[in-house]
Design an enzyme around this catalytic site. Structure first.
Site, short mmCIF file in Angstrom:
data_model
loop_
_atom_site.label_atom_id
_atom_site.label_comp_id
_atom_site.label_asym_id
_atom_site.label_seq_id
_atom_site.Cartn_x
_atom_site.Cartn_y
_atom_site.Cartn_z
N ARG A 519 9.42 -2.80 10.88
CA ARG A 519 10.44 -2.86 11.92
C ARG A 519 10.76 -1.47 12.45
O ARG A 519 10.84 -0.52 11.69
CB ARG A 519 11.72 -3.49 11.34
CG ARG A 519 12.60 -4.12 12.40
CD ARG A 519 13.44 -5.24 11.79
NE ARG A 519 14.41 -4.73 10.85
CZ ARG A 519 15.74 -4.82 11.03
NH1 ARG A 519 16.22 -5.41 12.11
NH2 ARG A 519 16.56 -4.36 10.13
N SER A 580 9.50 1.37 1.37
CA SER A 580 9.89 0.60 0.18
C SER A 580 8.79 0.55 -0.88
O SER A 580 8.40 -0.53 -1.33
CB SER A 580 10.27 -0.82 0.59
OG SER A 580 11.17 -0.77 1.65
N ASP A 634 14.06 0.99 0.68
CA ASP A 634 14.90 -0.08 1.23
C ASP A 634 16.18 -0.29 0.40
O ASP A 634 17.22 -0.65 0.93
CB ASP A 634 14.12 -1.39 1.36
CG ASP A 634 13.44 -1.80 0.07
OD1 ASP A 634 13.39 -0.99 -0.88
OD2 ASP A 634 12.92 -2.93 0.00
#
Length: 893
Positions: A519, A580, A634
């Site tokens: 994203r 992440s 994350d």
């Protein structure tokens, strides 16, 4: 006058439809916990959750309390589909004084009958299971426990109402020194009828008893039976619909003849529906019509009709013969002459019409009640059409074709969406009781085996406390400068030392790379709050598992595409990068990749600074406007994102495809970084907890199978017990093991279930939804080419619940170690903190979050923990880390 009487006894179809609707409303009230006590239809749970499947085997003893008799049976089932059960039975007449005496005398008498019967019977079984047919209103507590609500049918034994009749019978049997006889099930005759009619693999899910009394039972969706403890599968509910109308809902169809019958009964005002349809009353209704018409001089002119004032002179059996017999008029004449009422031809004809009207009305009322049950089943199972077998028993139905025709045709008119096949019961409720008992024992044996399979996944509080202690131990090792290299929990410093204070402002870019979806966001932080725009880009598997250069080039291409769409190509914005994967952070904008997880394996990246890899890709793509100021994972992003709204948020948790946690640690405890002042966020990388073997004792054979088939066997062991990437696989291996033991899918799991990753973790979330119809679970399984019974569906839910509960409990054990360490490090008696949490498993699974919170409370009672679901967590968090970094840089701190 005759026409008026016939009209009063005829109920139009529209009124039957209204009655059906009232019956459905009464059923729903009876099933609801909040309205059950006021419901006109009691809807009593029976704790019978399955019908026979034909594999039942063995000897089963049955004792049945009948109108004025005790019937004992020995039923031998051969496991042949229940096609040819062998039966021996004996009937004992019951003295009237027993029916009206003490409860102790009644149950002693029944036990003596059992003892006499067994003296003439040979059964080699050490344990002789007993089914008890007790045809009175009872509140069932479990299958072998039933409290009598009220007597009926001329019984009035003292000291029984409110007591458990199962226990009373077992005590009486024990007095007879029949220690091998063990009561397994108590049921009424209606339930027995339903079970009798389930043969040859054709389940019967509804039963009607149309005898002296009247009742119906059916298999309801268990989650709708709120007054019972069961929530999975289906449960047989005994409607006790004889009381329908006691609240006045039938007043407009109650005739003066019904009023007379009611007034003469032993319970005026009660069981109004039963008194209009039960064979105990139909002859009486006819008698009162004849009395009225005789008084109006329409019948038996010049005859002395005093005989009609005597209760019981018109028998229901005679009424049925009159309407059923081809020579009905001759039968009518014989009956009237026997009463001393010499009839003419017109009298006979009118009496025959009256008998037909009374029986037709009864059949139509039965049809309205049955239509209510069928439509309710169809609606609650969310079906367009219900195909169902209905077991029927009782003197009104057996051999009386006229009654049968009316019942079936009116049912079709009132419930056109339901196709009911009527199956007359053979050997009645007695054989059915043996079936109930046999099914209960089959399920008990099955449950023992299921528990054997699932036992390794069921963790005690002591097990979880041990996991908590081990996690704490590994955390200490990970924080120590000397021990860090060998710790399975890496405890990586993030160089995030501050959480937002609310003064941050500006425009920031954020990247969020944590799985197959990537994203890109623009985050605008103002005094009024945060506004965001974002776009999701897919990373193809070929790029995930190709070269590092190709991966980072793809990421830059996505950023350029996003900036172009957002008109940001000419802006140089501070960028926060959520990455992440396990990294060794050397600074806020410098992090060395330790290992790939989540299916990534891009080459030439491990050991490299991922921020530098991103900058080099930007240069290759001539993108000069990137200013990477912070790299976070994350979990940290989630904590910071929630910290913007709640300053107490000092823990981050992710439970999605993977799992991880971070928290604010005292700097003096972080041996891997210089400095003792303040706090720093530590990225635990707890997914690798147990990679050193410390969790081997809770790793089951199923976990080992899953681990062996991953791309990183022996790595990320804790993550493989908890996260969404693996739970579906664990379930799949359990299902295969159960099928192998003939516990599921008739031992034939089908080829699709052998395919890795075919059983998605999202299926667990769907299957465990409380209130999900079994039909929907079956639909999921049919997509996997699994032909399942609803019993399979119930078992499947149990497997999913065991796997997801363990995952939640282990997650809570890890968190308990974290918050307890924070509390102790800060020297607090009580810690109050917030956990920012993200991840599809935590957010979308129906019970996961609740199970985490409950277990954490048990394991860390001195910590008051609030869970705050993160909205747009990791991406927004990365931007906020960048914002905090810019704030601190500009203020010169």
């Amino acid at each position: 006058q005759v026409q008026r009487a016939l009209r009063a006894l005829t109920i139009p179809l529209e009124r039957l439809q209204v009655m059906k609707d009232h019956m459905m409303q009464a059923m729903q009230k009876g099933l609801s916990r909040s309205t059950h006590s006021q419901a006109p239809v009691q809807m009593l749970p029976t704790y019978i959750c399955s019908t026979p499947d034909g594999t039942e085997k063995g000897d089963f003893l049955v004792v049945e309390l009948c109108q004025s008799q005790v019937r004992t049976l020995m039923v031998t089932l051969l496991g042949d589909g229940n096609l040819s059960p062998q039966m021996m039975y004996k009937t004992f007449d019951m003295p009237e004084e027993i029916m009206k005496g003490s409860g102790e005398a009644l149950f002693d008498f029944i036990a003596q009958c059992v003892s006499q019967f067994l003296a003439d019977t040979s059964s080699s079984q050490e344990r002789l299971p007993l089914g008890f047919v007790f045809p009175f209103s009872c509140r069932q507590i479990q299958l072998d426990k039933a409290e009598l609500i009220s007597w009926s049918k001329d019984f009035s034994c003292s000291d029984v109402e409110g007591k458990d009749v199962g226990q009373l019978l077992q005590s009486a049997i024990n007095k007879q020194e029949l220690s091998h006889v063990e009561l397994v099930a108590v049921m009424n005759d209606t339930v027995g009828t339903m079970m009798t009619c389930s043969t040859e693999g054709r389940p019967c899910e509804v039963a009607l008893v149309m005898d002296k009394g009247s009742n119906c039972c059916f298999m309801a969706e268990a989650h709708l039976v709120e007054i019972a403890k069961e929530t999975s599968g289906r449960m047989c509910v005994n409607t006790e619909w004889g009381c329908f109308g006691d609240n006045g809902s039938l007043n407009d169809i109650v005739t003066p003849y019904d009023e007379c019958v009611d007034n003469e009964s032993s319970s005026p005002g009660e069981k109004r529906f039963e008194k209009m349809v039960g064979s105990l009353y139909l002859g009486e209704i006819v008698r009162h019509v004849l009395i009225t018409l005789a008084a109006e001089k329409v019948l038996f002119k010049g005859s002395n009709v005093a005989i009609l004032k005597e209760k019981g002179v018109v028998k229901t059996q005679q009424v049925l013969e009159i309407i059923n017999h081809e020579e009905g008029l001759a039968v009518t004449k014989r009956m009237l002459e026997a009463l001393g009422l010499p009839p003419n031809e017109r009298d006979c004809s009118r009496v025959q019409q009256i008998c037909l009207a009374v029986v037709s009305r009864a059949a139509s009322l039965y049809a309205a009640g049955l239509a209510a049950v069928l439509t309710y089943m169809c609606q609650t199972r969310e079906m367009d059409q219900l195909l169902v077998n209905v077991g029927v028993d009782g003197e009104l139905y057996q051999g009386h074709t006229r009654f049968e025709e009316i019942l079936q045709s009116v049912t079709r008119l009132l419930a056109p969406e339901c196709v009911a096949t009527f199956l007359p019961s053979t050997d009645g409720s007695g054989r059915g009781a043996a079936m109930v008992t046999a099914v209960a024992l089959r399920l008990e044996a099955q449950h023992r085996e299921v528990n054997e399979v699932l036992a390794p996944l069921r963790l005690s509080l002591a097990d979880l406390e041990q996991v908590q202690a081990l996690m704490r131990q590994e955390m200490e090792l990970g924080l120590g400068q000397e021990t860090n290299a060998n710790a399975s929990v890496r405890m990586l410093p993030t160089f995030v030392c501050n959480t937002p204070d609310g003064t941050e402002q500006g425009e920031f870019l954020a990247l969020d790379l944590g799985g197959t979806n990537f994203r890109v966001l623009v985050v605008r932080v103002t005094e009024e709050g945060i506004r965001m725009a974002s776009e999701i880009y897919v990373i193809p598997t070929a790029i995930m598992q190709g070269t590092g250069e190709a991966l980072f080039d793809h990421i830059i291409e996505c950023i350029i595409d996003f900036q172009t769409k957002q008109d940001l190509m000419n802006h140089v914005l501070p960028l926060g990068f959520t990455f992440s994967f396990p990294c060794k952070q050397v600074g806020l904008d410098k992090a060395l990749l330790l290992t790939w997880t989540k299916g990534f394996s891009a080459t030439d990246c491990v050991g490299q600074d991922v921020v530098q890899l991103l900058r080099e890709a930007a240069q290759r793509k001539h993108q000069t406007g990137l200013n990477v100021v912070a790299l976070v994972n994350d979990t940290v992003g989630t904590m910071i994102s929630c910290g913007y709204d709640d300053p107490k948020c000092e823990v981050g948790l992710i439970v999605g495809t993977g799992t991880n946690a971070c928290y604010m640690e005292e700097m003096r405890n972080v041996g891997t970084v210089e400095g003792d002042e303040g706090r720093m966020c530590i990225n635990m990388e707890w997914g690798a907890f147990g990679d050193n073997g410390c969790l081997d004792h809770i790793f089951t054979s199923f976990d080992k199978l899953v681990d062996d088939q991953t791309i990183n066997p022996g790595k990320q062991r804790f993550e493989k017990l908890i996260s969404g990437m693996y739970l579906g696989e664990i379930v799949r291996h359990i299902l295969l093991a159960m099928a192998d033991r003939q516990l599921l899918f008739h031992g034939k799991p089908g080829p699709k279930l052998y395919c890795k990753d075919i059983f998605k973790t999202k299926f667990l979330s769907t299957i465990e939804l409380n209130g999900l119809a079994l039909r929907q679970i079956r639909a999921i399984l049919q997509d996997l080419d699994l032909d399942v019974s609803y019993e399979d569906s119930v078992l499947l839910r149990e497997v999913c619940e065991a796997v997801s509960l363990r995952a939640a409990q282990l997650c809570a054990a890890g968190l308990a170690a974290v918050v307890e360490k924070m509390r102790e490090s800060r020297g607090l008696d009580q810690l109050t903190t917030t956990v920012g949490v993200d991840g599809t498993l935590y957010k979308l699974h129906p019970t996961f979050s609740e199970n985490v919170q409950k277990t954490l409370q048990d394991l860390a009672p001195k910590c008051s923990v609030t869970f705050m679901p993160s909205e747009d967590g990791s991406g927004k968090g990365a931007a906020l880390v960048a914002a905090v970094a810019c704030r601190i840089t500009s203020s010169g701190q």
